[in-house]
Scaffold this motif. Structure first.
Motif, PDB file in Angstrom:
ATOM      1  N   PRO A 190       0.793  -1.228   0.000  1.00  0.00           N
ATOM      2  CA  PRO A 190       0.000   0.000   0.000  1.00  0.00           C
ATOM      3  C   PRO A 190       0.836   1.294   0.000  1.00  0.00           C
ATOM      4  O   PRO A 190       0.362   2.321  -0.479  1.00  0.00           O
ATOM      5  CB  PRO A 190      -0.816  -0.098   1.291  1.00  0.00           C
ATOM      6  N   ILE A 191       2.057   1.231   0.559  1.00  0.00           N
ATOM      7  CA  ILE A 191       2.813   2.473   0.799  1.00  0.00           C
ATOM      8  C   ILE A 191       4.275   2.307   0.377  1.00  0.00           C
ATOM      9  O   ILE A 191       4.877   1.259   0.607  1.00  0.00           O
ATOM     10  CB  ILE A 191       2.785   2.861   2.302  1.00  0.00           C
ATOM     11  N   ALA A 192       4.838   3.355  -0.234  1.00  0.00           N
ATOM     12  CA  ALA A 192       6.240   3.316  -0.641  1.00  0.00           C
ATOM     13  C   ALA A 192       6.948   4.615  -0.266  1.00  0.00           C
ATOM     14  O   ALA A 192       6.331   5.685  -0.165  1.00  0.00           O
ATOM     15  CB  ALA A 192       6.351   3.086  -2.143  1.00  0.00           C
ATOM     16  N   GLN A 193       8.250   4.485  -0.046  1.00  0.00           N
ATOM     17  CA  GLN A 193       9.092   5.612   0.339  1.00  0.00           C
ATOM     18  C   GLN A 193      10.412   5.438  -0.394  1.00  0.00           C
ATOM     19  O   GLN A 193      10.945   4.337  -0.451  1.00  0.00           O
ATOM     20  CB  GLN A 193       9.305   5.539   1.864  1.00  0.00           C
ATOM     21  N   GLY A 194      10.934   6.514  -0.960  1.00  0.00           N
ATOM     22  CA  GLY A 194      12.219   6.386  -1.636  1.00  0.00           C
ATOM     23  C   GLY A 194      12.470   7.528  -2.595  1.00  0.00           C
ATOM     24  O   GLY A 194      11.600   8.373  -2.820  1.00  0.00           O
ATOM     25  N   TYR A 195      13.684   7.532  -3.155  1.00  0.00           N
ATOM     26  CA  TYR A 195      14.116   8.624  -4.021  1.00  0.00           C
ATOM     27  C   TYR A 195      13.217   8.777  -5.245  1.00  0.00           C
ATOM     28  O   TYR A 195      13.147   9.844  -5.838  1.00  0.00           O
ATOM     29  CB  TYR A 195      15.564   8.417  -4.470  1.00  0.00           C
ATOM     30  N   LEU A 196      12.521   7.695  -5.666  1.00  0.00           N
ATOM     31  CA  LEU A 196      11.599   7.810  -6.798  1.00  0.00           C
ATOM     32  C   LEU A 196      10.580   8.920  -6.551  1.00  0.00           C
ATOM     33  O   LEU A 196      10.207   9.647  -7.466  1.00  0.00           O
ATOM     34  CB  LEU A 196      10.873   6.471  -7.017  1.00  0.00           C
ATOM     35  N   PHE A 197      10.151   9.053  -5.307  1.00  0.00           N
ATOM     36  CA  PHE A 197       9.147  10.072  -4.961  1.00  0.00           C
ATOM     37  C   PHE A 197       9.816  11.356  -4.498  1.00  0.00           C
ATOM     38  O   PHE A 197       9.503  12.434  -4.991  1.00  0.00           O
ATOM     39  CB  PHE A 197       8.208   9.536  -3.883  1.00  0.00           C
ATOM     40  N   ALA A 198      10.718  11.228  -3.563  1.00  0.00           N
ATOM     41  CA  ALA A 198      11.465  12.387  -3.073  1.00  0.00           C
ATOM     42  C   ALA A 198      12.581  11.955  -2.132  1.00  0.00           C
ATOM     43  O   ALA A 198      12.480  10.919  -1.466  1.00  0.00           O
ATOM     44  CB  ALA A 198      10.538  13.351  -2.332  1.00  0.00           C
ATOM     45  N   ARG A 199      13.636  12.758  -2.089  1.00  0.00           N
ATOM     46  CA  ARG A 199      14.675  12.606  -1.068  1.00  0.00           C
ATOM     47  C   ARG A 199      14.102  13.143   0.237  1.00  0.00           C
ATOM     48  O   ARG A 199      13.084  13.821   0.234  1.00  0.00           O
ATOM     49  CB  ARG A 199      15.891  13.436  -1.471  1.00  0.00           C
ATOM     50  N   PRO A 200      14.777  12.884   1.348  1.00  0.00           N
ATOM     51  CA  PRO A 200      14.372  13.579   2.578  1.00  0.00           C
ATOM     52  C   PRO A 200      14.517  15.085   2.363  1.00  0.00           C
ATOM     53  O   PRO A 200      15.525  15.536   1.834  1.00  0.00           O
ATOM     54  CB  PRO A 200      15.388  13.055   3.609  1.00  0.00           C
ATOM     55  N   LEU A 201      13.491  15.851   2.734  1.00  0.00           N
ATOM     56  CA  LEU A 201      13.423  17.268   2.376  1.00  0.00           C
ATOM     57  C   LEU A 201      13.345  18.177   3.597  1.00  0.00           C
ATOM     58  O   LEU A 201      12.728  17.817   4.609  1.00  0.00           O
ATOM     59  CB  LEU A 201      12.169  17.511   1.517  1.00  0.00           C
ATOM     60  N   ALA A 202      13.923  19.368   3.460  1.00  0.00           N
ATOM     61  CA  ALA A 202      13.730  20.397   4.484  1.00  0.00           C
ATOM     62  C   ALA A 202      12.248  20.794   4.457  1.00  0.00           C
ATOM     63  O   ALA A 202      11.586  20.628   3.431  1.00  0.00           O
ATOM     64  CB  ALA A 202      14.616  21.600   4.179  1.00  0.00           C
ATOM     65  N   PRO A 203      11.726  21.317   5.585  1.00  0.00           N
ATOM     66  CA  PRO A 203      10.288  21.615   5.653  1.00  0.00           C
ATOM     67  C   PRO A 203       9.761  22.438   4.469  1.00  0.00           C
ATOM     68  O   PRO A 203       8.731  22.079   3.880  1.00  0.00           O
ATOM     69  CB  PRO A 203      10.153  22.380   6.969  1.00  0.00           C
ATOM     70  N   ALA A 204      10.466  23.496   4.097  1.00  0.00           N
ATOM     71  CA  ALA A 204       9.994  24.334   2.991  1.00  0.00           C
ATOM     72  C   ALA A 204       9.981  23.562   1.668  1.00  0.00           C
ATOM     73  O   ALA A 204       9.085  23.734   0.839  1.00  0.00           O
ATOM     74  CB  ALA A 204      10.861  25.589   2.866  1.00  0.00           C
ATOM     75  N   GLU A 205      10.979  22.684   1.501  1.00  0.00           N
ATOM     76  CA  GLU A 205      11.036  21.859   0.281  1.00  0.00           C
ATOM     77  C   GLU A 205       9.879  20.868   0.249  1.00  0.00           C
ATOM     78  O   GLU A 205       9.311  20.589  -0.805  1.00  0.00           O
ATOM     79  CB  GLU A 205      12.349  21.063   0.232  1.00  0.00           C
ATOM     80  N   LEU A 206       9.555  20.335   1.418  1.00  0.00           N
ATOM     81  CA  LEU A 206       8.436  19.393   1.480  1.00  0.00           C
ATOM     82  C   LEU A 206       7.139  20.099   1.102  1.00  0.00           C
ATOM     83  O   LEU A 206       6.306  19.555   0.363  1.00  0.00           O
ATOM     84  CB  LEU A 206       8.312  18.764   2.872  1.00  0.00           C
TER      85      LEU A 206
END
Ligand code: C2E
Ligand code: MG
Ligand code: MG
Ligand code: MG
Length: 282
Positions: free
Chosen positions: A254-270
């Protein structure tokens, strides 16, 4: 003949060792200072619902940029914090920072459903971990369901008597746990019965070659089966390409996490990422 016990003939090896010990002590002091002076910061990596691409939650990850040493990776400073007894303070800092950020997103109507915070096994030795967490939630006016605590199998191998007690105490207040790096530990599956967890995270080592390896596909399949039978959410971490995502989708993740979607981001970047996200733009 190579023996040299005379002063000034200190061996090469003990000199090296001494250098290493000193460098480590220096880094330890620097880390302590970094925690105290707020030199660390948190970045937030999106976790995405595979179905429709909407945001499921974010994982808070610590970053350390030292003025002279430069970027020190969590793979280095987290173990250092654990070994030097600084992990309690680091976790306290992470809890405060993540809760404060979450409150700010709530106030600004930024739709972040939940923030996951990483804990270390040693954090459960502390008798006031539960009180600490409840105090942060109340200080920032958050609900227990606004946060999720990531733990690793190391917690289960821990024989400290306080560990299970603390875990269940936190759970009794409605705070959920996620089992991180699932499949890489050494404990048996039977612990899944005793643990109050609501989420499993398939370790990224199984995802790395998922599109190529039949063995990894069989393992990721086994993990989603376990998760579904036990009614747990299952997050695949380290998803880097569409081929991996296709396998996961096919297997019912159901859920995925990884560079395909986004790198870890600073709050403003998120926040910018969320605005660009097709679900919100559409
Ligand atoms: P973790 O909790 O398993 O976090 C996932 C790691 O995978 C993060 O590494 C993340 O940046 C990385 N990652 C995310 N997407 C991808 C991808 O697509 N490909 C690859 N190859 N990697 C990806 P990071 O940020 O370097 O953190 C490493 C570990 O340090 C974390 O692993 C966690 O165990 C620990 N850590 C980080 N922040 C904290 C913290 O605040 N407290 C504690 N106790 N541990 C932390
Ligand atoms: Mg994690
Ligand atoms: Mg992980
Ligand atoms: Mg990890």
């Amino acid at each position: 003949q190579a023996k040299s016990s005379a002063p000034g003939h200190c061996s090469y090896f003990s000199h090296e060792l001494n250098q290493a010990v000193m460098a480590r002590q220096k880094l330890e002091r620097a880390l302590q200072e970094a925690i105290e002076t707020n030199q660390l910061n948190l970045v937030y990596q999106p976790q995405v619902n595979i179905d429709d691409g909407s945001l499921y939650g974010v994982e808070a990850l610590a970053r350390w940029q030292h003025p002279e040493l430069g970027f020190v990776s969590p793979g280095e400073f987290i173990p250092l914090a654990e070994e030097s007894g600084l992990i309690g303070r680091l976790t306290q800092w992470a809890l405060t920072t993540a809760c404060q950020q979450m409150a700010q997103w709530r106030a600004n109507q930024v739709a972040v459903p939940v923030v996951s915070i990483n804990l270390s096994p040693d954090n459960f030795h502390s008798r006031d971990l539960c009180q600490t967490i409840l105090a942060e939630l109340s200080a920032f006016n958050l609900q227990p369901s606004d946060i999720l605590l990531e733990l690793t199998e190391g917690v289960l191998l821990d024989t400290n008597p306080n560990t299970m007690k603390t875990l269940h105490e936190i759970h009794s207040h409605g705070i959920g746990f996620s089992l991180d790096d699932f499949g890489t530990g050494y404990s048996s599956l039977s612990y899944l019965r005793q643990l109050p967890i609501k989420e499993l995270k398939l370790d990224k080592s199984f995802v790395k070659d998922l599109e190529l390896s039949k063995t990894d596909q069989a393992l990721s399949h086994a993990v989603i089966q376990i998760g579904q039978s036990l009614n747990l959410k299952v997050v695949a971490e380290g998803v880097e390409n569409q081929a991996q995502l296709a396998v996961l989708r096919e297997q019912g993740y159901p859920i995925a996490q990884g560079y395909l979607f986004a790198r870890p981001l600073a709050p403003a970047e998120l926040e910018a990422w969320l605005e660009r996200s097709p679900v919100n733009a559409g």
